[in-house]
Scaffold this active site. Structure first.
Site, PDB file in Angstrom:
ATOM      1  N   CYS A   8      35.896  66.626  27.328  1.00  0.00           N
ATOM      2  CA  CYS A   8      35.350  65.867  28.866  1.00  0.00           C
ATOM      3  C   CYS A   8      33.907  65.765  28.440  1.00  0.00           C
ATOM      4  O   CYS A   8      33.102  66.536  28.242  1.00  0.00           O
ATOM      5  CB  CYS A   8      35.435  67.017  29.820  1.00  0.00           C
ATOM      6  SG  CYS A   8      35.151  66.255  31.243  1.00  0.00           S
TER       7      CYS A   8
ATOM      8  N   ASN B 196      46.311  61.479  21.292  1.00  0.00           N
ATOM      9  CA  ASN B 196      46.525  61.207  22.673  1.00  0.00           C
ATOM     10  C   ASN B 196      45.506  59.974  22.774  1.00  0.00           C
ATOM     11  O   ASN B 196      44.597  59.743  22.012  1.00  0.00           O
ATOM     12  CB  ASN B 196      45.676  62.448  23.534  1.00  0.00           C
ATOM     13  CG  ASN B 196      45.445  62.118  24.910  1.00  0.00           C
ATOM     14  OD1 ASN B 196      44.175  62.263  25.223  1.00  0.00           O
ATOM     15  ND2 ASN B 196      46.104  61.717  25.662  1.00  0.00           N
TER      16      ASN B 196
END
Ligand SMILES: Cc1cc2nc3c(=O)[nH]c(=O)nc-3n(C[C@H](O)[C@H](O)[C@H](O)COP(=O)(O)O)c2cc1C
Length: 328
Positions: free
Chosen positions: A96, A207
């Site tokens: 993040c 991902n």
């Protein structure tokens, strides 16, 4: 013994999206997809009385709890909490890029300190029946640097982890919002392929940018598994194909009135404990791409204002009845 769970198809952790209610819907649609919680900061998990609105597992296994933090003691405590709540896995967020997360010394900025990340992951290994994993990027900053990524992986797997989820683009820590960071830095699946060759015994889950179930299926033949985020955020109902396609069950799940009844059975006892929007938003995507779906959506929003759950359930039931062929 830790389970050797299948992670061929994973639903990415998404704050504000992969809530316990959304996970309930995902589990109705797919028995096999590997699920994630939203990220929760370690301090919130340990100290906040409201953390249950994020972490409730309710037997939605297989499932991982994702945490953000870099304090060894806190991480260890969180691993114990995850274990007690019957999570299969605890995952450390090292992807993040948000400013708030950087301030709290967690997320993608940790990729700059591989030794710290290794120690964090080691502290989470509580030697119980719970897997420890990481979700990271392939690098930091504007330029690709495979050596940086490889050296990072070299170090962190010394912690004994066996599973690495890779959002296959760099994180840019200055001047880019989290949304920019999901779109602008280019994807590079090749880095994941290369590092897998070096570590055949480690599970690397790909991902980033997988925008259809068909693409996910193709990539799952090349990688150990895939993880999808926004595809499911926008249209969770595409999960109905997953068990058949990825896990060879005999047929796809059929959305029916039973789907709605099951969903409402789960949320009804939670009415009043969380916002009506969080309780219902996963189901709103049922209107995705369906003709005249807007009419139902307006009806839903009007009834949400008055908290009329019985009427809301009826509108969804009518929609499913009327549009059954289109939905399936
Ligand atoms: C609304 C939203 C919230 C997200 N929250 C998290 C999070 O809590 N933890 C995390 O590791 N990644 C988070 N992500 C990133 C996703 O897990 C995923 O890595 C990213 O969206 C790329 O995958 P995709 O292209 O399949 O969407 C979030 C993404 C979105 C769209």
């Amino acid at each position: 013994m830790k389970n050797n769970l299948e992670r061929k198809f994973c639903v990415a952790p998404m704050m504000g999206c992969t809530t316990p209610y959304a996970r309930n819907l995902y589990r109705i649609l797919s028995k096999k997809a590997f699920l994630f919680s939203e990220m929760i900061a370690t301090k919130t998990l340990i100290h906040s009385r409201n953390s249950n609105l994020i972490i409730a597992n309710d037997k939605k296994n297989p499932i991982a709890l994702q945490v953000g933090g870099s304090d060894y003691n806190d991480l260890k405590k969180c691993a114990n909490i995850a274990y007690e709540l019957d999570y299969d896995e605890i995952n450390l967020n090292v992807g993040c890029p948000s400013k708030a997360v950087q301030k709290g010394s967690f997320g993608a900025c940790l990729m700059q300190d591989k030794n710290l990340v290794k120690n964090c992951l080691s502290s989470m290994q509580i030697n119980k029946n719970i897997e420890v994993s990481i979700k990271c990027r392939i690098g930091i900053g504007k330029n690709f640097n495979y050596e940086f990524f490889e050296e990072f992986v070299d170090e962190i797997i010394k912690s004994g982890i066996r599973i690495v989820y890779v959002h296959a683009r760099n994180a840019i820590l200055n001047g880019f919002s989290p949304k920019d960071n999901r779109n602008i830095p280019p994807l590079n699946y090749d880095f994941v392929k290369r590092v897998k060759k070096r570590y055949p015994h480690i599970t690397f889950i790909l991902n980033g940018g997988i925008d259809s179930i068909e693409k996910a299926f193709d990539l799952s033949k090349i990688f150990d598994g895939i993880m999808v985020g926004r595809l499911i955020q926008n249209n969770p109902f595409c999960l109905k194909k997953v068990d058949n396609l990825f896990f060879n069950t005999s047929s796809s799940y059929k959305v029916s009135e039973e789907t709605i009844i099951q969903y409402f059975e789960y949320i009804k006892p939670k009415i009043g404990t969380d916002s009506i929007y969080r309780l219902l938003s996963p189901l709103l995507n049922i209107f995705f791409g369906i003709e005249n779906g807007k009419k139902f959506k307006v009806d839903i929003h009007n009834n949400m204002k008055t908290n009329n759950f019985d009427s809301l359930e009826k509108i969804f039931l009518n929609f499913v009845k009327e549009k059954n062929v289109l939905i399936n």
